[in-house]
Design an enzyme around this catalytic site. Structure first.
Site, mmCIF file in Angstrom:
data_model
loop_
_atom_site.group_PDB
_atom_site.id
_atom_site.type_symbol
_atom_site.label_atom_id
_atom_site.label_comp_id
_atom_site.label_asym_id
_atom_site.label_seq_id
_atom_site.Cartn_x
_atom_site.Cartn_y
_atom_site.Cartn_z
ATOM 1 N N SER A 234 0.793 -1.231 0.000
ATOM 2 C CA SER A 234 0.000 0.000 0.000
ATOM 3 C C SER A 234 0.825 1.281 0.000
ATOM 4 O O SER A 234 0.280 2.369 -0.192
ATOM 5 C CB SER A 234 -0.950 0.013 1.208
ATOM 6 O OG SER A 234 -0.229 0.034 2.424
ATOM 7 N N LYS A 279 -5.952 4.656 8.188
ATOM 8 C CA LYS A 279 -4.804 5.428 7.714
ATOM 9 C C LYS A 279 -5.081 6.930 7.746
ATOM 10 O O LYS A 279 -4.172 7.733 7.980
ATOM 11 C CB LYS A 279 -4.407 4.960 6.317
ATOM 12 C CG LYS A 279 -3.837 3.552 6.329
ATOM 13 C CD LYS A 279 -3.380 3.064 4.977
ATOM 14 C CE LYS A 279 -2.758 1.678 5.114
ATOM 15 N NZ LYS A 279 -2.236 1.166 3.840
#
Length: 339
Positions: A234, A279
């Site tokens: 990611s 996140k």
């Protein structure tokens, strides 16, 4: 007598409390991780400095115990996953971690490729073999090969790409023996397996593995990316931005704190990731001012839409920027006014 009873109850409670910390449940917990500055992690030889920062964002994951499970139940941004959703039926935690590290290795290669080509610098590869990422149950490799094994020869032959490997095996027939030479924990091993048709595609034969290339990227100037034990793919987009910024004279950060997430393909496409909400929380806590989120071509359930919603929910002042590819992120930063 009463004193002994109370003492016994107290000791039992202590044992239960301590035991609750070590007795694991068949669940995994994910929670907001950290936003980490990339300049100390990525070093391009003689690279340019930056006034601001690019940051990767992470999700923290661990096996649940009684307390972490109850805490996650009460936390809006903690997620609980049954163990089977994280690990395959026969997959160990060690194998899962190996796969995550291989995904990180692939993300780094793609990021370097994208950044150097964008900067107009040639990129070359040195092919070393393939990594086993997964093994299909019931196929010849099941019980012999494991995720993380590096196959570097087939019937004594070395190849220059995984396509050559696949083409070589694909030309054979069901029942044909094929000998694989591979490394596991730095030890060389061999295994001879008989090819078998795939259930979903009977005209194709194989041993039943999913794979990724094991290759080194050769660039000048050299670049080092020290991710230690961070896994997954990611961080690809943010890696590519940091590398490109060190390769080019113009500072794309312009003094801002810039976080983000998203996989990166060699063509620059930015792909979706898991844990976008967590996140966003991590980036906001770290003081990020801008956050790049995968737009997924405007899909209704895109990472970008989830990121915007989370930022609104936590009253974040971060600017959430949708991106479909690397060029869109660079174009946005080039138009950004100096801070």
């Amino acid at each position: 007598m009463c004193k002994k009873i109370y003492t016994g109850i107290f000791v039992l409670m202590i044992v239960l409390l301590i035991g609750g910390m070590f007795i694991t449940l068949p669940y995994y917990i994910t929670e907001p991780g950290m936003a980490k500055k990339l300049a100390p992690i990525i070093k391009v030889e003689n690279g340019y400095k930056e006034k601001g920062n690019f940051m990767l964002t992470t999700v923290r994951m661990g096996k649940a115990n009684i307390y972490s499970y109850l805490e996650a139940k009460m936390s809006k941004y903690d997620e609980i996953y049954p163990q089977d959703e994280i690990l395959g039926k026969k997959e160990t935690e060690e194998e899962y971690n190996l796969i995550q590290l291989q995904m990180m290795a692939g993300a780094k290669l793609n990021a370097i490729d994208v950044a150097y080509r964008k900067a107009g610098i040639p990129v070359h590869y040195k092919y070393k073999g393939i990594y086993v990422m997964d093994v299909l149950p019931g196929m010849p490799a099941d019980g012999t090969l494991k995720p993380g094994d590096r196959i570097f020869k087939v019937d004594g032959n070395s190849f220059t790409s995984s396509k050559e490997f696949i083409d070589y095996v694909g030309k054979k027939h069901a029942g044909d023996p094929v000998t694989f030479t591979f490394l596991r924990n730095k030890q060389e091993k061999t295994a001879t397996l008989k090819l078998k048709p795939f259930k979903e595609s009977p005209n194709r034969v194989g041993i039943g593995i999913s794979l990724v290339d094991d290759k080194d990227i050769v660039v000048d100037p050299k670049v080092k990316i020290n991710t230690a034990d961070i896994g997954g793919s990611s961080a690809g987009l943010m890696f590519s931005l940091e590398i490109y910024n060190q390769l080019t004279k113009e500072d794309l950060t312009k003094g801002y704190q810039i976080a983000g997430t998203g996989t990166i393909d060699v063509d620059g496409t930015v792909g979706p990731i898991g844990g976008i909400e967590q996140k966003i929380v991590a980036a906001d806590k770290a003081g990020a001012e801008i956050f790049f989120a995968p737009n997924e071509k405007g899909a209704q359930n895109s990472n970008y839409r989830a990121a915007v919603k989370t930022a609104h929910d936590i009253h974040s002042k971060m600017k959430i920027v949708p991106v479909n590819n690397f060029d869109e992120a660079v174009n946005y930063l080039e138009k950004l006014p100096e801070k």
